[in-house]
Design a protein around this motif. Structure first.
Motif, PDB file in Angstrom:
ATOM      1  N   GLY A 164       0.677   2.423   3.346  1.00  0.00           N
ATOM      2  CA  GLY A 164      -0.582   2.114   4.032  1.00  0.00           C
ATOM      3  C   GLY A 164      -1.760   2.123   3.081  1.00  0.00           C
ATOM      4  N   LEU A 165      -1.828   3.146   2.230  1.00  0.00           N
ATOM      5  CA  LEU A 165      -2.907   3.224   1.242  1.00  0.00           C
ATOM      6  C   LEU A 165      -2.789   2.089   0.232  1.00  0.00           C
ATOM      7  CD1 LEU A 165      -5.349   4.753   0.125  1.00  0.00           C
ATOM      8  CD2 LEU A 165      -3.749   6.180  -1.169  1.00  0.00           C
ATOM      9  N   GLY A 166      -1.563   1.821  -0.214  1.00  0.00           N
ATOM     10  CA  GLY A 166      -1.350   0.746  -1.176  1.00  0.00           C
ATOM     11  C   GLY A 166      -1.730  -0.615  -0.617  1.00  0.00           C
ATOM     12  N   GLN A 167      -1.366  -0.873   0.640  1.00  0.00           N
ATOM     13  CA  GLN A 167      -1.729  -2.151   1.263  1.00  0.00           C
ATOM     14  C   GLN A 167      -3.236  -2.291   1.403  1.00  0.00           C
ATOM     15  OE1 GLN A 167       0.280  -2.590   4.983  1.00  0.00           O
ATOM     16  NE2 GLN A 167       2.291  -2.758   4.031  1.00  0.00           N
ATOM     17  N   SER A 168      -3.884  -1.231   1.819  1.00  0.00           N
ATOM     18  CA  SER A 168      -5.339  -1.286   1.989  1.00  0.00           C
ATOM     19  C   SER A 168      -6.035  -1.557   0.670  1.00  0.00           C
ATOM     20  CB  SER A 168      -5.860   0.026   2.571  1.00  0.00           C
ATOM     21  OG  SER A 168      -5.336   0.244   3.841  1.00  0.00           O
ATOM     22  N   LEU A 169      -5.624  -0.858  -0.366  1.00  0.00           N
ATOM     23  CA  LEU A 169      -6.250  -1.036  -1.675  1.00  0.00           C
ATOM     24  C   LEU A 169      -5.925  -2.414  -2.256  1.00  0.00           C
ATOM     25  CD1 LEU A 169      -5.589   2.501  -3.162  1.00  0.00           C
ATOM     26  CD2 LEU A 169      -7.747   1.592  -2.293  1.00  0.00           C
ATOM     27  N   TYR A 170      -4.684  -2.826  -2.124  1.00  0.00           N
ATOM     28  CA  TYR A 170      -4.286  -4.118  -2.683  1.00  0.00           C
ATOM     29  C   TYR A 170      -5.003  -5.269  -1.976  1.00  0.00           C
ATOM     30  CZ  TYR A 170      -1.686  -8.048  -4.332  1.00  0.00           C
ATOM     31  OH  TYR A 170      -1.371  -9.254  -4.902  1.00  0.00           O
ATOM     32  N   HIS A 171      -5.066  -5.195  -0.661  1.00  0.00           N
ATOM     33  CA  HIS A 171      -5.666  -6.307   0.080  1.00  0.00           C
ATOM     34  C   HIS A 171      -7.168  -6.398  -0.134  1.00  0.00           C
ATOM     35  CE1 HIS A 171      -2.108  -7.941   1.825  1.00  0.00           C
ATOM     36  NE2 HIS A 171      -1.731  -6.760   2.245  1.00  0.00           N
ATOM     37  N   SER A 172      -7.812  -5.295  -0.501  1.00  0.00           N
ATOM     38  CA  SER A 172      -9.241  -5.399  -0.825  1.00  0.00           C
ATOM     39  C   SER A 172      -9.433  -6.291  -2.053  1.00  0.00           C
ATOM     40  CB  SER A 172      -9.848  -4.016  -1.051  1.00  0.00           C
ATOM     41  OG  SER A 172      -9.288  -3.397  -2.185  1.00  0.00           O
ATOM     42  N   ILE A 173      -8.534  -6.212  -3.008  1.00  0.00           N
ATOM     43  CA  ILE A 173      -8.600  -7.065  -4.199  1.00  0.00           C
ATOM     44  C   ILE A 173      -8.157  -8.487  -3.854  1.00  0.00           C
ATOM     45  CG2 ILE A 173      -7.627  -7.434  -6.499  1.00  0.00           C
ATOM     46  CD1 ILE A 173      -7.321  -4.379  -6.653  1.00  0.00           C
ATOM     47  N   ALA A 174      -7.092  -8.615  -3.086  1.00  0.00           N
ATOM     48  CA  ALA A 174      -6.566  -9.936  -2.737  1.00  0.00           C
ATOM     49  C   ALA A 174      -7.577 -10.737  -1.912  1.00  0.00           C
ATOM     50  CB  ALA A 174      -5.249  -9.795  -1.975  1.00  0.00           C
ATOM     51  N   ILE A 175      -8.278 -10.073  -1.019  1.00  0.00           N
ATOM     52  CA  ILE A 175      -9.278 -10.768  -0.206  1.00  0.00           C
ATOM     53  C   ILE A 175     -10.429 -11.246  -1.083  1.00  0.00           C
ATOM     54  CG2 ILE A 175     -11.035 -10.401   1.588  1.00  0.00           C
ATOM     55  CD1 ILE A 175      -8.895  -8.680   3.029  1.00  0.00           C
ATOM     56  N   PHE A 176     -10.808 -10.440  -2.060  1.00  0.00           N
ATOM     57  CA  PHE A 176     -11.855 -10.861  -3.000  1.00  0.00           C
ATOM     58  C   PHE A 176     -11.431 -12.132  -3.743  1.00  0.00           C
ATOM     59  CE2 PHE A 176     -13.293 -10.795  -7.440  1.00  0.00           C
ATOM     60  CZ  PHE A 176     -14.656 -10.947  -7.246  1.00  0.00           C
ATOM     61  N   GLY A 177     -10.226 -12.133  -4.298  1.00  0.00           N
ATOM     62  CA  GLY A 177      -9.736 -13.304  -5.028  1.00  0.00           C
ATOM     63  C   GLY A 177      -9.583 -14.517  -4.134  1.00  0.00           C
ATOM     64  N   GLY A 178      -9.059 -14.314  -2.932  1.00  0.00           N
ATOM     65  CA  GLY A 178      -8.913 -15.415  -1.992  1.00  0.00           C
ATOM     66  C   GLY A 178     -10.257 -15.976  -1.562  1.00  0.00           C
ATOM     67  N   GLU A 229       1.575  13.447  -4.605  1.00  0.00           N
ATOM     68  CA  GLU A 229       2.693  13.209  -3.695  1.00  0.00           C
ATOM     69  C   GLU A 229       2.537  11.861  -2.975  1.00  0.00           C
ATOM     70  OE1 GLU A 229       4.929  15.635  -0.126  1.00  0.00           O
ATOM     71  OE2 GLU A 229       2.741  15.735  -0.245  1.00  0.00           O
ATOM     72  N   LEU A 230       1.302  11.440  -2.737  1.00  0.00           N
ATOM     73  CA  LEU A 230       1.038  10.170  -2.079  1.00  0.00           C
ATOM     74  C   LEU A 230       0.876   9.036  -3.085  1.00  0.00           C
ATOM     75  CD1 LEU A 230       0.550   8.994   0.769  1.00  0.00           C
ATOM     76  CD2 LEU A 230      -1.881   9.389   0.387  1.00  0.00           C
ATOM     77  N   VAL A 231       0.304   9.350  -4.245  1.00  0.00           N
ATOM     78  CA  VAL A 231       0.008   8.314  -5.234  1.00  0.00           C
ATOM     79  C   VAL A 231       1.269   7.831  -5.946  1.00  0.00           C
ATOM     80  CG1 VAL A 231      -1.219   7.843  -7.383  1.00  0.00           C
ATOM     81  CG2 VAL A 231      -2.372   9.067  -5.548  1.00  0.00           C
ATOM     82  N   GLU A 232       2.185   8.714  -6.254  1.00  0.00           N
ATOM     83  CA  GLU A 232       3.380   8.316  -7.013  1.00  0.00           C
ATOM     84  C   GLU A 232       4.237   7.277  -6.294  1.00  0.00           C
ATOM     85  OE1 GLU A 232       3.870   8.748 -10.205  1.00  0.00           O
ATOM     86  OE2 GLU A 232       1.938   9.762 -10.119  1.00  0.00           O
ATOM     87  N   PRO A 233       4.507   7.424  -4.991  1.00  0.00           N
ATOM     88  CA  PRO A 233       5.267   6.354  -4.321  1.00  0.00           C
ATOM     89  C   PRO A 233       4.469   5.055  -4.176  1.00  0.00           C
ATOM     90  CG  PRO A 233       5.150   8.304  -2.906  1.00  0.00           C
ATOM     91  CD  PRO A 233       4.337   8.575  -4.118  1.00  0.00           C
ATOM     92  N   MET A 234       3.144   5.163  -4.296  1.00  0.00           N
ATOM     93  CA  MET A 234       2.312   3.967  -4.175  1.00  0.00           C
ATOM     94  C   MET A 234       2.423   3.083  -5.418  1.00  0.00           C
ATOM     95  SD  MET A 234      -1.756   3.762  -3.322  1.00  0.00           S
ATOM     96  CE  MET A 234      -2.302   4.353  -4.906  1.00  0.00           C
ATOM     97  N   ARG A 235       2.714   3.663  -6.577  1.00  0.00           N
ATOM     98  CA  ARG A 235       2.790   2.889  -7.826  1.00  0.00           C
ATOM     99  C   ARG A 235       3.824   1.756  -7.763  1.00  0.00           C
ATOM    100  NH1 ARG A 235       0.094   5.488 -12.167  1.00  0.00           N
ATOM    101  NH2 ARG A 235      -0.441   7.631 -11.626  1.00  0.00           N
ATOM    102  N   PRO A 236       5.091   2.040  -7.445  1.00  0.00           N
ATOM    103  CA  PRO A 236       6.054   0.926  -7.390  1.00  0.00           C
ATOM    104  C   PRO A 236       5.745  -0.067  -6.274  1.00  0.00           C
ATOM    105  CG  PRO A 236       7.101   2.974  -6.712  1.00  0.00           C
ATOM    106  CD  PRO A 236       5.748   3.325  -7.216  1.00  0.00           C
ATOM    107  N   PHE A 237       5.150   0.420  -5.195  1.00  0.00           N
ATOM    108  CA  PHE A 237       4.787  -0.470  -4.102  1.00  0.00           C
ATOM    109  C   PHE A 237       3.710  -1.459  -4.553  1.00  0.00           C
ATOM    110  CE2 PHE A 237       2.310  -1.411  -0.226  1.00  0.00           C
ATOM    111  CZ  PHE A 237       3.308  -2.043   0.491  1.00  0.00           C
ATOM    112  N   LEU A 238       2.707  -0.975  -5.289  1.00  0.00           N
ATOM    113  CA  LEU A 238       1.659  -1.872  -5.793  1.00  0.00           C
ATOM    114  C   LEU A 238       2.219  -2.863  -6.812  1.00  0.00           C
ATOM    115  CD1 LEU A 238      -1.471   0.430  -6.188  1.00  0.00           C
ATOM    116  CD2 LEU A 238      -1.173  -1.478  -4.621  1.00  0.00           C
TER     117      LEU A 238
END
Length: 163
Positions: free
Chosen positions: A59-73, A132-141
């Motif tokens: 959830g955190l990874g999607q939110s952070l990633y989509h903030s960048i993707a929306i900017f580029g789009g 604990e939350l950030v480490e699983p987010m790395r491969p997801f991003l």
């Protein structure tokens, strides 16, 4: 008599609505597809042993990633105006030039935005989000980066196809 005039005035509105729907339907389908990918990600990680952390990381990874993707789009959506104007005045050379400029913008922007997305995990740790939350987010991003980078260079073609 007012009944006849009302039905006659609805005909142009209905035609305009159908044209707008025809233009908007591919965008609606694309948005639903993007949202369903997030839902599928959540369903998939919900079956992992530590599902609460996995769901939080995605959830955190999607939110952070989509903030960048929306900017580029959003930057690439600016191309639609130039293409529409050039197509409207039947200046296909200008439409092609806009396409080439959009391709260069997408190709230049994609690696930069991918690097920014990879900077989110250290930044989140700096802001106090638990490892604990950030480490699983790395491969997801990383997976999101490589899955979406193939779409970015094709965005300028979408502007041409909508005409």
């Amino acid at each position: 008599m007012p009944v006849e005039s009302q039905s006659a005035s609805h005909a142009p509105l209905r035609a305009d609505f159908m044209l707008t729907l025809r233009l908007a339907l591919p965008l609606i389908i694309a948005e639903i597809g993007g949202m369903s990918m997030g839902i599928v990600d959540t369903i998939m990680v919900g079956r992992l042993p530590d599902s609460a952390v996995a769901i939080g990381a995605t959830g955190l990874g999607q939110s952070l990633y989509h903030s960048i993707a929306i900017f580029g789009g959003g930057l690439l959506l600016g191309l639609d105006t130039f293409v529409s104007q050039a197509y409207g005045r039947k200046d296909l050379n200008d439409a092609r030039l806009s396409l080439v400029n959009g391709l260069f913008l997408a190709l230049a922007l994609t690696p930069i935005l991918m690097l920014i997305a990879l900077c989110w995990p250290p930044l989140m740790q700096h802001f106090g989000i638990s490892a604990e939350l950030v480490e699983p987010m790395r491969p997801f991003l990383r997976a999101l980066n490589w899955a979406h980078c193939r779409c970015s260079p094709t965005s300028p073609f979408a502007a041409i196809c909508r005409q």
